[in-house]
Scaffold this motif. Sequence first.
Motif, PDB file in Angstrom:
ATOM      1  N   GLU A 294      -1.903  -0.071   6.762  1.00  0.00           N
ATOM      2  CA  GLU A 294      -1.707  -1.323   5.039  1.00  0.00           C
ATOM      3  C   GLU A 294      -2.338  -2.416   4.771  1.00  0.00           C
ATOM      4  N   ALA A 295      -2.623  -2.702   5.977  1.00  0.00           N
ATOM      5  CA  ALA A 295      -3.846  -3.876   5.168  1.00  0.00           C
ATOM      6  C   ALA A 295      -4.462  -3.801   5.218  1.00  0.00           C
ATOM      7  N   ARG A 296      -5.720  -3.014   6.523  1.00  0.00           N
ATOM      8  CA  ARG A 296      -6.851  -3.039   6.166  1.00  0.00           C
ATOM      9  C   ARG A 296      -6.849  -1.631   4.889  1.00  0.00           C
TER      10      ARG A 296
ATOM     11  N   ASP B  70       6.485  -2.243  17.818  1.00  0.00           N
ATOM     12  CA  ASP B  70       4.706  -1.187  17.905  1.00  0.00           C
ATOM     13  C   ASP B  70       4.207  -0.289  16.863  1.00  0.00           C
ATOM     14  N   LEU B  71       5.426   0.078  16.382  1.00  0.00           N
ATOM     15  CA  LEU B  71       5.139   1.487  15.438  1.00  0.00           C
ATOM     16  C   LEU B  71       5.126   0.752  13.744  1.00  0.00           C
ATOM     17  N   GLN B  72       5.617  -0.077  13.745  1.00  0.00           N
ATOM     18  CA  GLN B  72       5.890  -0.966  12.620  1.00  0.00           C
ATOM     19  C   GLN B  72       4.371  -1.851  12.367  1.00  0.00           C
ATOM     20  N   HIS B  73       4.106  -2.581  13.367  1.00  0.00           N
ATOM     21  CA  HIS B  73       3.520  -3.247  13.430  1.00  0.00           C
ATOM     22  C   HIS B  73       1.747  -2.622  12.965  1.00  0.00           C
ATOM     23  N   HIS B  74       1.739  -1.459  13.973  1.00  0.00           N
ATOM     24  CA  HIS B  74       1.178  -0.193  13.740  1.00  0.00           C
ATOM     25  C   HIS B  74       0.755  -0.076  12.194  1.00  0.00           C
ATOM     26  N   VAL B  75       1.502   0.203  11.328  1.00  0.00           N
ATOM     27  CA  VAL B  75       1.721   0.339   9.554  1.00  0.00           C
ATOM     28  C   VAL B  75       1.430  -0.331   9.189  1.00  0.00           C
ATOM     29  N   ASP B  76       1.909  -1.613   9.936  1.00  0.00           N
ATOM     30  CA  ASP B  76       1.373  -2.881   8.740  1.00  0.00           C
ATOM     31  C   ASP B  76      -0.262  -2.832   8.691  1.00  0.00           C
ATOM     32  N   ASP B  77      -0.323  -2.775  10.145  1.00  0.00           N
ATOM     33  CA  ASP B  77      -2.352  -3.243  10.257  1.00  0.00           C
ATOM     34  C   ASP B  77      -2.284  -2.850   9.314  1.00  0.00           C
TER      35      ASP B  77
ATOM     36  N   LEU C   8       0.582   8.278  -0.954  1.00  0.00           N
ATOM     37  CA  LEU C   8       0.142   7.367   0.148  1.00  0.00           C
ATOM     38  C   LEU C   8       1.471   6.101   0.410  1.00  0.00           C
ATOM     39  N   GLY C   9       1.768   6.237  -0.459  1.00  0.00           N
ATOM     40  CA  GLY C   9       3.484   4.641  -0.190  1.00  0.00           C
ATOM     41  C   GLY C   9       4.561   5.393   0.288  1.00  0.00           C
ATOM     42  N   TYR C  10       4.977   7.441   0.527  1.00  0.00           N
ATOM     43  CA  TYR C  10       5.759   7.976   0.504  1.00  0.00           C
ATOM     44  C   TYR C  10       5.168   8.634   1.880  1.00  0.00           C
ATOM     45  N   LEU C  11       3.798   8.530   1.909  1.00  0.00           N
ATOM     46  CA  LEU C  11       3.871   8.442   3.472  1.00  0.00           C
ATOM     47  C   LEU C  11       3.995   7.410   4.292  1.00  0.00           C
TER      48      LEU C  11
END
Length: 245
Positions: free
Chosen positions: A174-176, A165-172, A144-147
């Motif tokens: 990971e938080a979920r 926006d993309l970085q925000h979506h990945v952050d979101d 998962l971390g690598y992906l």
Amino acid sequence: MLADDPAPPLWKLVDSGLADEIVPELPALRLEQDPIHRHKDVLAHTIAVVAKTRPDITLRLATLFHDVGKPRTRSYERGTVTFHHHEAVGARMTRKRLAALHYPESVVNDVSELVRLSGRFKGYAGGWSDAAVRRYAREAGPLLGYLNELVRADCTTRNRRKAADLQHHVDDLEARIARLAEQERRAAERPLLDGHAVMARYGVGPGPEVGRALAFLLELRRTEPELDAPATEARLDTWWARNQS
């Protein structure tokens, strides 16, 4: 591959002609036009993605091969270039090439799996259910971390808003994933039957015996989480019978 800046040696590998002998899938990308990055071919995009990653062989190889399936899957539909299922095709190509290069089996397996999963994040911005988030995390498993690192690096747009926006979506995402994992952990800490159910089942009131029964149920939940309610009740019945004086 593990240089601080892998871009110059990768370009040298391609421009010298050595890549045609060692990893011919790489120069083949120079001929492919990626509709998402219209100003550059897929080779330039790929090397840019590799250059954005930390020097880890699994991650670097995954980014290097993540688009190798595009030449074999390119098609034109209504004037648009498409690369349907290029991740699955690329995963097979990656496995074959890395095995031929004598990489360890564990590296071959992990990198080819990351290539296969590399497109899974697409569509997240449109809204995923909790079930979809769990499925993404479950499919990635220990990778998962690598992906997620691959997904972050795969954004090479010069449009700052799109990149943010993309970085925000990945952050979101990971938080979920973390939040859902915590919910599942807490759920696993609760027995399937509560004190009221125990008292009703055996016709008893509050007391030490109910507390001991709940402790047994909690330990059962922790050690055998796959047990459903009927199986849990059967195990409790056996325990109860053995522990009555």
